[in-house]
Design a protein around this motif. Structure first.
Motif, PDB file in Angstrom:
ATOM      1  N   ASP A   1      11.966  15.643  -3.325  1.00 51.63           N
ATOM      2  CA  ASP A   1      12.267  16.972  -2.783  1.00 51.63           C
ATOM      3  C   ASP A   1      11.741  17.162  -1.370  1.00 51.63           C
ATOM      4  N   GLY A   2      11.213  16.088  -0.772  1.00 53.67           N
ATOM      5  CA  GLY A   2      10.739  16.146   0.603  1.00 53.67           C
ATOM      6  C   GLY A   2       9.257  16.383   0.757  1.00 53.67           C
ATOM      7  N   ARG A   3       8.575  16.788  -0.303  1.00 53.41           N
ATOM      8  CA  ARG A   3       7.130  16.987  -0.214  1.00 53.41           C
ATOM      9  C   ARG A   3       6.423  15.658   0.042  1.00 53.41           C
ATOM     10  N   GLU A   4       5.267  15.750   0.664  1.00 49.20           N
ATOM     11  CA  GLU A   4       4.469  14.557   0.919  1.00 49.20           C
ATOM     12  C   GLU A   4       3.059  14.743   0.373  1.00 49.20           C
ATOM     13  N   LEU A   5       2.565  13.703  -0.278  1.00 45.47           N
ATOM     14  CA  LEU A   5       1.219  13.690  -0.828  1.00 45.47           C
ATOM     15  C   LEU A   5       0.377  12.698  -0.035  1.00 45.47           C
ATOM     16  N   GLU A   6      -0.805  13.123   0.353  1.00 44.71           N
ATOM     17  CA  GLU A   6      -1.703  12.252   1.112  1.00 44.71           C
ATOM     18  C   GLU A   6      -2.853  11.795   0.227  1.00 44.71           C
ATOM     19  N   GLY A   7      -3.175  10.518   0.295  1.00 48.63           N
ATOM     20  CA  GLY A   7      -4.283   9.961  -0.457  1.00 48.63           C
ATOM     21  C   GLY A   7      -4.854   8.752   0.255  1.00 48.63           C
ATOM     22  N   SER A   8      -5.866   8.156  -0.341  1.00 49.53           N
ATOM     23  CA  SER A   8      -6.434   6.943   0.258  1.00 49.53           C
ATOM     24  C   SER A   8      -5.690   5.701  -0.205  1.00 49.53           C
ATOM     25  N   HIS A   9      -5.194   5.727  -1.465  1.00 49.82           N
ATOM     26  CA  HIS A   9      -4.474   4.597  -2.048  1.00 49.82           C
ATOM     27  C   HIS A   9      -3.411   5.135  -2.997  1.00 49.82           C
ATOM     28  N   VAL A  10      -2.402   4.324  -3.261  1.00 50.28           N
ATOM     29  CA  VAL A  10      -1.391   4.682  -4.254  1.00 50.28           C
ATOM     30  C   VAL A  10      -1.198   3.510  -5.210  1.00 50.28           C
ATOM     31  N   LEU A  11      -1.187   3.831  -6.497  1.00 53.46           N
ATOM     32  CA  LEU A  11      -0.940   2.831  -7.533  1.00 53.46           C
ATOM     33  C   LEU A  11       0.446   3.066  -8.094  1.00 53.46           C
ATOM     34  N   MET A  12       1.309   2.061  -7.994  1.00 58.08           N
ATOM     35  CA  MET A  12       2.679   2.169  -8.492  1.00 58.08           C
ATOM     36  C   MET A  12       2.723   1.688  -9.939  1.00 58.08           C
TER      37      MET A  12
ATOM     38  N   ALA B   1       6.496   5.270  -0.085  1.00 55.95           N
ATOM     39  CA  ALA B   1       5.069   5.323   0.236  1.00 55.95           C
ATOM     40  C   ALA B   1       4.851   4.524   1.507  1.00 55.95           C
ATOM     41  N   ARG B   2       4.018   5.072   2.393  1.00 58.22           N
ATOM     42  CA  ARG B   2       3.735   4.365   3.640  1.00 58.22           C
ATOM     43  C   ARG B   2       2.255   4.491   3.970  1.00 58.22           C
ATOM     44  N   VAL B   3       1.765   3.478   4.668  1.00 59.14           N
ATOM     45  CA  VAL B   3       0.366   3.457   5.085  1.00 59.14           C
ATOM     46  C   VAL B   3       0.236   4.195   6.404  1.00 59.14           C
ATOM     47  N   VAL B   4      -0.731   5.105   6.503  1.00 64.84           N
ATOM     48  CA  VAL B   4      -1.003   5.819   7.751  1.00 64.84           C
ATOM     49  C   VAL B   4      -2.514   5.803   7.994  1.00 64.84           C
ATOM     50  N   ASP B   5      -2.907   5.247   9.118  1.00 65.89           N
ATOM     51  CA  ASP B   5      -4.332   5.168   9.463  1.00 65.89           C
ATOM     52  C   ASP B   5      -5.140   4.581   8.294  1.00 65.89           C
ATOM     53  N   ASP B   6      -6.064   5.367   7.746  1.00 63.36           N
ATOM     54  CA  ASP B   6      -6.895   4.867   6.653  1.00 63.36           C
ATOM     55  C   ASP B   6      -6.486   5.468   5.316  1.00 63.36           C
TER      56      ASP B   6
ATOM     57  N   ASP C   1       1.288  -3.717  -0.716  1.00 64.81           N
ATOM     58  CA  ASP C   1       0.672  -4.587   0.289  1.00 64.81           C
ATOM     59  C   ASP C   1      -0.675  -5.127  -0.194  1.00 64.81           C
ATOM     60  N   GLY C   2      -1.101  -4.723  -1.391  1.00 65.75           N
ATOM     61  CA  GLY C   2      -2.367  -5.198  -1.928  1.00 65.75           C
ATOM     62  C   GLY C   2      -3.583  -4.551  -1.305  1.00 65.75           C
ATOM     63  N   LYS C   3      -3.380  -3.606  -0.384  1.00 68.03           N
ATOM     64  CA  LYS C   3      -4.497  -2.961   0.299  1.00 68.03           C
ATOM     65  C   LYS C   3      -4.505  -1.444   0.068  1.00 68.03           C
ATOM     66  N   ARG C   4      -3.375  -0.812   0.339  1.00 69.52           N
ATOM     67  CA  ARG C   4      -3.258   0.636   0.149  1.00 69.52           C
ATOM     68  C   ARG C   4      -2.195   0.990  -0.888  1.00 69.52           C
ATOM     69  N   ILE C   5      -1.133   0.209  -0.897  1.00 72.58           N
ATOM     70  CA  ILE C   5      -0.056   0.411  -1.871  1.00 72.58           C
ATOM     71  C   ILE C   5      -0.180  -0.716  -2.891  1.00 72.58           C
ATOM     72  N   LEU C   6      -0.452  -0.352  -4.152  1.00 71.19           N
ATOM     73  CA  LEU C   6      -0.925  -1.340  -5.108  1.00 71.19           C
ATOM     74  C   LEU C   6      -0.116  -1.343  -6.395  1.00 71.19           C
TER      75      LEU C   6
ATOM     76  N   PRO D   1      11.804  -0.157  -3.486  1.00 68.79           N
ATOM     77  CA  PRO D   1      12.121  -0.736  -2.163  1.00 68.79           C
ATOM     78  C   PRO D   1      11.401  -0.054  -1.003  1.00 68.79           C
ATOM     79  N   LYS D   2      11.161   1.254  -1.124  1.00 70.08           N
ATOM     80  CA  LYS D   2      10.515   1.994  -0.038  1.00 70.08           C
ATOM     81  C   LYS D   2       9.021   2.203  -0.274  1.00 70.08           C
ATOM     82  N   ALA D   3       8.478   1.463  -1.230  1.00 73.29           N
ATOM     83  CA  ALA D   3       7.039   1.547  -1.500  1.00 73.29           C
ATOM     84  C   ALA D   3       6.534   0.171  -1.898  1.00 73.29           C
ATOM     85  N   MET D   4       6.826  -0.810  -1.065  1.00 67.09           N
ATOM     86  CA  MET D   4       6.468  -2.183  -1.394  1.00 67.09           C
ATOM     87  C   MET D   4       4.956  -2.379  -1.330  1.00 67.09           C
TER      88      MET D   4
END
Length: 466
Positions: A257-268, A244-249, A160-165, A155-158
């Protein structure tokens, strides 16, 4: 009633559906195949064929990197992976395969209907099931549901076909990921992590468990982890992705546990949901389990008269080969042919990482728990002459034999192209060959398969004489 007087309606054109349709025509029944995307279904158009086409290119890149070990020296330009070109080839391969299936089915007399099928709760006066596609209505002596499954979404990583896949969307990218975060370390996640890493993409793999491939052979899973680590895949173990959320590019994946991972794309890659909703199954008397998968017996019957099911929508070993077998079994039972019920103990499987993991029969977990009384032997592939010639030093062959009967009960092969080597062991398990029968069968020298018979010879003294 003769098969030629019967009508079979199949809902879903994936491996279970198109195999059932082909077999139905062999029996001479009128056959109607209903499919939304096109013959081949998701397996051909967005899942199996696309992913394995991508993996084929990634394996070639791995082979190129090994070339120097074999004294193949680069002169001039080096090789790089054209990822967008690979995606384009993926689409062409999927389209070609679907077109070939369409041609074969049409040529055999299968009636192909584009749309979404539903089953009515009531039956016709003659007892036949009623299937509808829009305004069209068909009466069937047998209905086979083969509607497959779709990617599970958080639900929190829907997507979008562009960054979250999802794995269906990734091939439509117009830019190459620079850092792909893969969420899920089961078969799908591990395969994509392996493939994208091999074509030069930075990969982070998020695993909710301590190890990748937690449901598979532990020795093979450990080897895959070692290969991942050597090749630069970052594994976040015991980590559960919550959002997962989109930020800039790019994207940010938030862990529990609260950690955040930054990447260009995420594959679920967090599992699959059966396509069994809104088609009238439960109203027609088809029982579903708590996750929505169709409950069937070993001859593919559901709890409703004249309705069968095959493939991923049943939740039984989500493999194209199993779907095909279920479809053929359903047709044989529905049309009165001889039936050999599905035996999952004889199903071989393959995980298309590099190296691959192929397996059949009993598992290490069953042996360790005492569920089956087996001995085992594991031989490293690095001692095989043909493997050394090819620069292969990662992998092993593991065999299980029943202590009393001396029959081969299972096997695991972890090796490049392992899926091509598991077949003789599947034959051995199915036909209950003894370790001696298998060991005394000739193999080529030098050959990779020689290690398989060597493993059987190693078991000779480890199992009791009858």
């Amino acid at each position: 009633m003769s098969s030629k007087d019967q009508t079979v309606v199949i809902i879903g054109g994936g491996p279970g559906g198109y195999e059932a349709a082909a077999q139905s025509r062999v029996h001479g029944a009128r056959t109607i195949l209903i499919e939304e995307q096109g013959p081949g279904g998701s397996a051909v158009l967005t899942d199996v064929i696309p992913s394995k086409t991508l993996i084929a290119s990634s394996v070639w890149m791995d082979n190129v990197r090994r070339a120097a070990e074999l004294n193949i020296v680069e002169e001039g330009s080096s090789y790089t992976a054209d990822v967008l070109g690979i995606f384009d080839r993926v689409g062409r391969m999927a389209g070609t395969q679907s077109a070939e299936i369409t041609h074969r089915l049409s040529e055999s007399g299968v009636e192909l209907i584009r749309g979404r099928g539903s089953i009515l709760p009531e039956t016709a006066d003659n007892g036949r099931r009623i299937v509808t596609v829009g305004e069209r209505r068909f009466e069937a002596d047998a209905v086979i549901v083969s509607t497959g499954a779709r990617p599970r979404k958080l639900p929190k990583a829907m997507p979008d076909g562009k960054r979250i896949l999802t794995w269906k969307q990734i091939y439509s990218l117009k830019t190459v990921p620079t850092h792909l975060i893969v969420v899920g370390s089961g078969v799908t996640g591990a395969e994509f992590a392996s493939a994208f890493n091999s074509v030069g993409v930075k990969v982070t793999l998020v695993s909710s468990r301590e190890h990748v491939l937690p449901n598979d052979d532990p020795d093979a899973a450990r080897l895959i982890e070692e290969v991942f680590a050597k090749n630069g895949v970052n594994i976040c173990a015991n980590s559960r992705a919550e959002a997962a959320r989109v930020v800039d590019d790019g994207v940010v994946v938030t862990l529990s546990d609260g950690r955040e991972l930054e990447g260009s794309h995420v594959l679920m890659a967090v599992g699959a949901i059966p396509n069994t909703d809104q088609m009238g199954l439960e109203e027609a008397g088809v029982e579903l389990d708590e996750r929505g998968f169709v409950k069937i017996d070993r001859v593919s019957r559901t709890t409703a008269n004249r309705i069968y099911a095959a493939g991923d929508c049943t939740g039984v070993f989500l493999l194209a080969s199993v779907a095909s077998a279920q479809g053929r079994i359903a047709i044989a039972h529905a049309l009165g042919d001889a039936v050999e019920p599905l035996n999952l103990d004889q199903v071989s499987s393959n995980i298309f990482t590099n190296p691959e993991i192929a397996a059949v029969g009993v598992t290490q977990k069953q042996v360790d728990s005492g569920e089956v009384d087996c001995v085992s032997v594991t031989l490293p592939i690095a001692r095989n002459a043909r493997a050394r010639m090819r620069g292969i030093d990662e992998g092993f062959v593991k065999l299980f034999a029943r202590r009393r009967t001396r029959t081969i009960a299972g096997a695991v092969i972890c090796l490049q192209y392992a899926g091509e080597f598991i077949f003789p062991l599947t034959l051995a398990v199915k036909n209950r060959l003894t370790v001696d029968q298998f060991a005394n069968t000739f193999t080529i020298y030098p050959s990779i398969s020689g290690t398989i018979t060597e493993a059987a010879r190693s078991l000779h003294k480890m199992v009791e004489l009858p």
